[in-house]
Design a protein around this motif. Structure first.
Motif, PDB file in Angstrom:
ATOM      1  N   ASP A  57     130.263  36.082 -23.979  1.00  0.00           N
ATOM      2  CA  ASP A  57     131.134  37.039 -23.304  1.00  0.00           C
ATOM      3  C   ASP A  57     132.279  36.330 -22.593  1.00  0.00           C
ATOM      4  O   ASP A  57     132.123  35.217 -22.075  1.00  0.00           O
ATOM      5  CB  ASP A  57     130.329  37.848 -22.277  1.00  0.00           C
ATOM      6  N   ASN A  58     133.417  37.013 -22.535  1.00  0.00           N
ATOM      7  CA  ASN A  58     134.589  36.459 -21.859  1.00  0.00           C
ATOM      8  C   ASN A  58     134.467  36.710 -20.359  1.00  0.00           C
ATOM      9  O   ASN A  58     135.211  37.481 -19.758  1.00  0.00           O
ATOM     10  CB  ASN A  58     135.871  37.068 -22.417  1.00  0.00           C
ATOM     11  N   VAL A  95     133.020  31.395 -17.400  1.00  0.00           N
ATOM     12  CA  VAL A  95     132.158  31.154 -18.563  1.00  0.00           C
ATOM     13  C   VAL A  95     132.977  30.968 -19.841  1.00  0.00           C
ATOM     14  O   VAL A  95     132.512  30.352 -20.800  1.00  0.00           O
ATOM     15  CB  VAL A  95     131.170  32.336 -18.745  1.00  0.00           C
ATOM     16  N   ALA A  96     134.206  31.461 -19.852  1.00  0.00           N
ATOM     17  CA  ALA A  96     134.974  31.593 -21.088  1.00  0.00           C
ATOM     18  C   ALA A  96     135.202  30.274 -21.816  1.00  0.00           C
ATOM     19  O   ALA A  96     135.492  30.271 -23.016  1.00  0.00           O
ATOM     20  CB  ALA A  96     136.316  32.275 -20.794  1.00  0.00           C
ATOM     21  N   HIS A  97     135.074  29.139 -21.118  1.00  0.00           N
ATOM     22  CA  HIS A  97     135.249  27.855 -21.805  1.00  0.00           C
ATOM     23  C   HIS A  97     134.150  27.588 -22.828  1.00  0.00           C
ATOM     24  O   HIS A  97     134.282  26.699 -23.672  1.00  0.00           O
ATOM     25  CB  HIS A  97     135.311  26.707 -20.789  1.00  0.00           C
ATOM     26  N   SER A 113     139.561  37.388 -19.245  1.00  0.00           N
ATOM     27  CA  SER A 113     138.247  37.180 -18.638  1.00  0.00           C
ATOM     28  C   SER A 113     138.028  38.174 -17.502  1.00  0.00           C
ATOM     29  O   SER A 113     138.973  38.651 -16.867  1.00  0.00           O
ATOM     30  CB  SER A 113     138.112  35.741 -18.129  1.00  0.00           C
ATOM     31  N   ASP A 114     136.762  38.483 -17.259  1.00  0.00           N
ATOM     32  CA  ASP A 114     136.400  39.522 -16.302  1.00  0.00           C
ATOM     33  C   ASP A 114     135.039  39.150 -15.719  1.00  0.00           C
ATOM     34  O   ASP A 114     134.215  38.537 -16.395  1.00  0.00           O
ATOM     35  CB  ASP A 114     136.319  40.873 -17.023  1.00  0.00           C
ATOM     36  N   VAL A 115     134.784  39.542 -14.475  1.00  0.00           N
ATOM     37  CA  VAL A 115     133.469  39.263 -13.893  1.00  0.00           C
ATOM     38  C   VAL A 115     132.395  40.163 -14.486  1.00  0.00           C
ATOM     39  O   VAL A 115     131.206  39.843 -14.420  1.00  0.00           O
ATOM     40  CB  VAL A 115     133.478  39.404 -12.349  1.00  0.00           C
TER      41      VAL A 115
END
Length: 387
Positions: A305-306, A310-312, A101-103
């Motif tokens: 997007d990862n 948000v990734a959940h 994950s990344d901002v």
């Protein structure tokens, strides 16, 4: 829907949710002033779970959150799995860590050229107008914009001059298409927004102005005749919005779309594939056909997007393929969006092909799984020698 005595009845349980005078309910500025952004305010609309209350508390100093009364009125007050509620109420998954994950996985900061201009594609740019939104969607790809700490994609202050940004666009005549985004550009008052739009329209090489806005979904009262008349003065102007679930398609949102269309503003839709919200064929089919009913053209189905926080919401790519297979051939062709993954190198189509190459030509497959072969004599794979 209007209630009795000129009021909006926000729920079938009038002892729980408030009754709002129609004059206030129809005023988008009232909704912006009365946004739900504390646990106490949320309890006027929802019966919060302990997990939601903890996530709201954990969001302090981390992620902004707010919900318009209109959008809150679409939520099931008793069901924490309500697809509207999941998109707007903080949840524990936002604070988990996910691999990769990344901002900023899509590279906005990498391609930023001025305070607001992001120039990733040769002939088009995005113009980051504001950090403000009527509702801070929990799945936002620019969630870094919504942090309460130092999170921002702006190089300088949002309130500064647009001169440098407009100058960059004017000095790059290959730019023919500008997308206003943010945040949500329609958070600005009409006058300020027209300053930006007219500044772009004064640049001869800018052919198309697009606005990315979720106001038709989150607060359709914002789409006033005055706004639409202003946009019509600067055509061609397009608007892309963001319906993610059929529950978001209401009489109010349909009327907002109709106002835009009657003023010559085409409306497209960019849905995000979200776990637990729309990650099944039946929901997605209903969403796409309902969009066509209100004359909104499905445009993209984004793979989530990862993004950090948000990734959940992410599904597998295989789930996206399953949904696309359930759309292609099963609904009107122009109701099928393009399934894409947004990356630093751009939007990459992810749709599984309906053909394979064989030594003799092509093997074709339709939406029912039926197959046929075509040979190179009928459908050449390579260009014939022109000599």
């Amino acid at each position: 829907m209007p209630g009795t005595h000129g009021e909006h009845d926000a729920t079938a349980d009038p002892g729980f949710r408030p009754r709002i005078p129609a004059a206030e309910w129809d005023d988008w500025r009232w909704h912006m002033r009365k946004r739900v952004n504390t646990t106490e305010k949320a309890r006027r609309w929802l019966r919060l779970t302990p997990d939601e209350e903890k996530a709201i508390a954990d969001s302090a100093g981390r992620y902004r959150w707010s919900i318009t009364p209109y959008y809150a009125s679409l939520m099931d007050p008793d069901d924490p799995a309500c697809p509207i509620r999941l998109q707007a109420v903080p949840a524990p998954g936002e604070f988990e860590r996910f691999p990769g994950s990344d901002v900023d996985p899509v590279g906005d900061t990498y391609y930023r050229k001025t305070n607001r201009v992001v120039h990733k594609y040769r002939d088009r740019v995005i113009l980051l107008v504001t950090e403000a939104c009527p509702v801070y969607c929990r799945h936002c790809t620019r969630k870094f914009h919504t942090t309460d700490v130092s999170g921002t994609y702006f190089r300088d202050d949002e309130g500064g001059s647009f001169d440098e940004d407009l100058r960059y666009i004017a000095e790059h005549p290959e730019i023919r298409d500008v997308l206003l985004t943010g945040g949500d550009p329609l958070s600005y008052q009409d006058g300020k927004l027209e300053e930006i739009v007219s500044g772009l329209r004064a640049i001869p090489s800018v052919e198309i102005i697009r606005i990315g806005s979720r106001f038709p979904v989150l607060l359709p009262q914002r789409i006033t005749d005055g706004l639409c008349e202003m946009l019509a003065r600067h055509h061609p102007v397009w608007l892309n919005t963001h319906f993610n679930h059929p529950k978001e398609i209401t009489e109010e949102s349909a009327a907002a779309v109709d106002r835009l269309l009657r003023h010559g503003v085409p409306v497209g839709n960019q849905t995000v594939l979200l776990r637990g919200i729309n990650d099944d064929v039946a929901t997605m089919r209903t969403l796409m056909t309902e969009l066509l009913r209100i004359r909104v053209r499905p445009y993209y189905l984004y793979h989530c997007d990862n993004v950090t926080g948000v990734a959940h919401f992410m599904t597998s790519v295989e789930k996206g393929w399953e949904i696309m297979e359930g759309l292609q051939g099963h609904i009107t062709g122009f109701g099928v969006p393009q399934y894409v993954l947004t990356t630093r190198i751009g939007k990459v189509p992810l749709a599984r092909p309906y053909f394979t190459r064989t030594p003799d030509g092509l093997s074709l497959r339709n939406h029912r799984g039926e197959e046929m072969a075509v040979d190179t004599a009928a459908y050449p794979i390579t260009e014939r020698d022109a000599r």
